[in-house]
Write an enzyme that holds these catalytic residues in place. Sequence first.
Site, PDB file in Angstrom:
ATOM      1  N   GLN A   3      -5.047   0.107   5.972  1.00 32.32           N
ATOM      2  CA  GLN A   3      -3.774  -0.603   5.975  1.00 32.32           C
ATOM      3  C   GLN A   3      -3.955  -2.047   5.513  1.00 32.32           C
ATOM      4  OE1 GLN A   3      -5.167   1.056   8.532  1.00 32.32           O
ATOM      5  NE2 GLN A   3      -3.637   2.212   9.716  1.00 32.32           N
TER       6      GLN A   3
ATOM      7  N   GLN B 145      -2.500   1.044   0.693  1.00 32.00           N
ATOM      8  CA  GLN B 145      -1.871   1.632   1.878  1.00 32.00           C
ATOM      9  C   GLN B 145      -0.991   0.591   2.558  1.00 32.00           C
ATOM     10  OE1 GLN B 145      -4.526   3.642   4.580  1.00 32.00           O
ATOM     11  NE2 GLN B 145      -2.965   3.943   6.141  1.00 32.00           N
ATOM     12  N   ASP B 146       0.277   0.975   2.831  1.00 33.17           N
ATOM     13  CA  ASP B 146       1.226   0.101   3.542  1.00 33.17           C
ATOM     14  C   ASP B 146       1.556  -1.168   2.748  1.00 33.17           C
ATOM     15  OD1 ASP B 146       0.933   2.023   5.449  1.00 33.17           O
ATOM     16  OD2 ASP B 146       0.053   0.739   6.974  1.00 33.17           O
TER      17      ASP B 146
ATOM     18  N   ASP C  11       1.909   5.883   2.453  1.00 28.66           N
ATOM     19  CA  ASP C  11       3.006   5.305   3.256  1.00 28.66           C
ATOM     20  C   ASP C  11       3.349   3.889   2.787  1.00 28.66           C
ATOM     21  OD1 ASP C  11       2.770   7.633   4.777  1.00 28.66           O
ATOM     22  OD2 ASP C  11       1.446   6.685   6.231  1.00 28.66           O
TER      23      ASP C  11
ATOM     24  N   ARG D 261       7.232  11.009   4.472  1.00 26.80           N
ATOM     25  CA  ARG D 261       6.989  11.744   5.711  1.00 26.80           C
ATOM     26  C   ARG D 261       7.539  10.910   6.864  1.00 26.80           C
ATOM     27  NH1 ARG D 261       0.491  11.386   7.133  1.00 26.80           N
ATOM     28  NH2 ARG D 261       0.166   9.178   6.638  1.00 26.80           N
TER      29      ARG D 261
END
Length: 331
Positions: A139, A161-162, A183, A241
């Site tokens: 992250q 990520q993120d 994500d 998701r």
Amino acid sequence: MKHFSICCAIYFFSLSLFTGIAYAADVTVLVKPGAPSDGRTQFPTIQNAVDHAPQPEGNGRVILQITPGIYHERVWIPQNRPRLTLIGLGAKPEDTVITADKFAKEQGGTFFTETVEVNGEAFEADNLTFENSAGKQGQALAISVLSDKAIFKHCRFLGYQDTLFANWGRQYYVDSYIAGAVDFIFGNAAAFFDRVEIHAVAPGYLTAQSRLSADEATGFIIRNSRVATDNLGDHKVSLGRPWRPFSRVVYLETEMDSGVTPEGFTLWRKGDDPSTMFYAEYHSTGPGSPPTARASFVRQLTAAEATRFAPDIFLQGTDHWNPEAEAARLP
């Protein structure tokens, strides 16, 4: 004559109160690396300008005009700095970059990694790049946005990520570019993405929206955009998701490359109950869009249903905010 002048003064004062005319002036300052700070008109770093630019009277804005360059700094915009505008002065967003490389394992958690954190209401940014260059370290946020009535126009958000944490308030992103792998658009804001390229740099999940109940007026709406999956080979990427059970994501008239998984969306864990989620599409196009292969919980909206998610409806709130009109005022 004196009586007439007094009457006129009273009339125009009353008119200004009635029509809401504001006499507050914006404050515009320049950010230029190496420039000596005079405490009023120019500053050497973005954070220095955020901290010390003069506060305008009334409802005026503080406008930071940022000269082209790469700004290796982390920027924090507090709640008591509302109506702040950041404008890159380059020819394109790539010319003015705010970048850092912090990641969760190093910093002690995801929410200590952001390159830029926005808390002040009515924030605006135009012609800028927000980057976290940590790469495949887990992250690592490029930006965290907890600002109601925030607007991003002609901006780039780069990470892995993120990348983009859109977690509170109403937010409008237009004519922009978002890149990541896992994500990389996440949080629980009411966020609208208009004419945005969402670029998957590796297999993963585009969104992880976290609405907590069916009553919350939050969700991610993506309209007239493109899901780009260049260089994924035979790998696939999910449209999203559910980070929380009532996750809501809607794609409207968006082009999808062949790298989008046929099911469209994915459950967080095997066996999760999808009945509380709201995942939907309207007139998706491109090789990654055929509705017949979508998961059973993905809804195909009618034209009437899709109108509920227009920005002037989805983001209007009780103050009837019009984000498209506000964004049009930016350069």
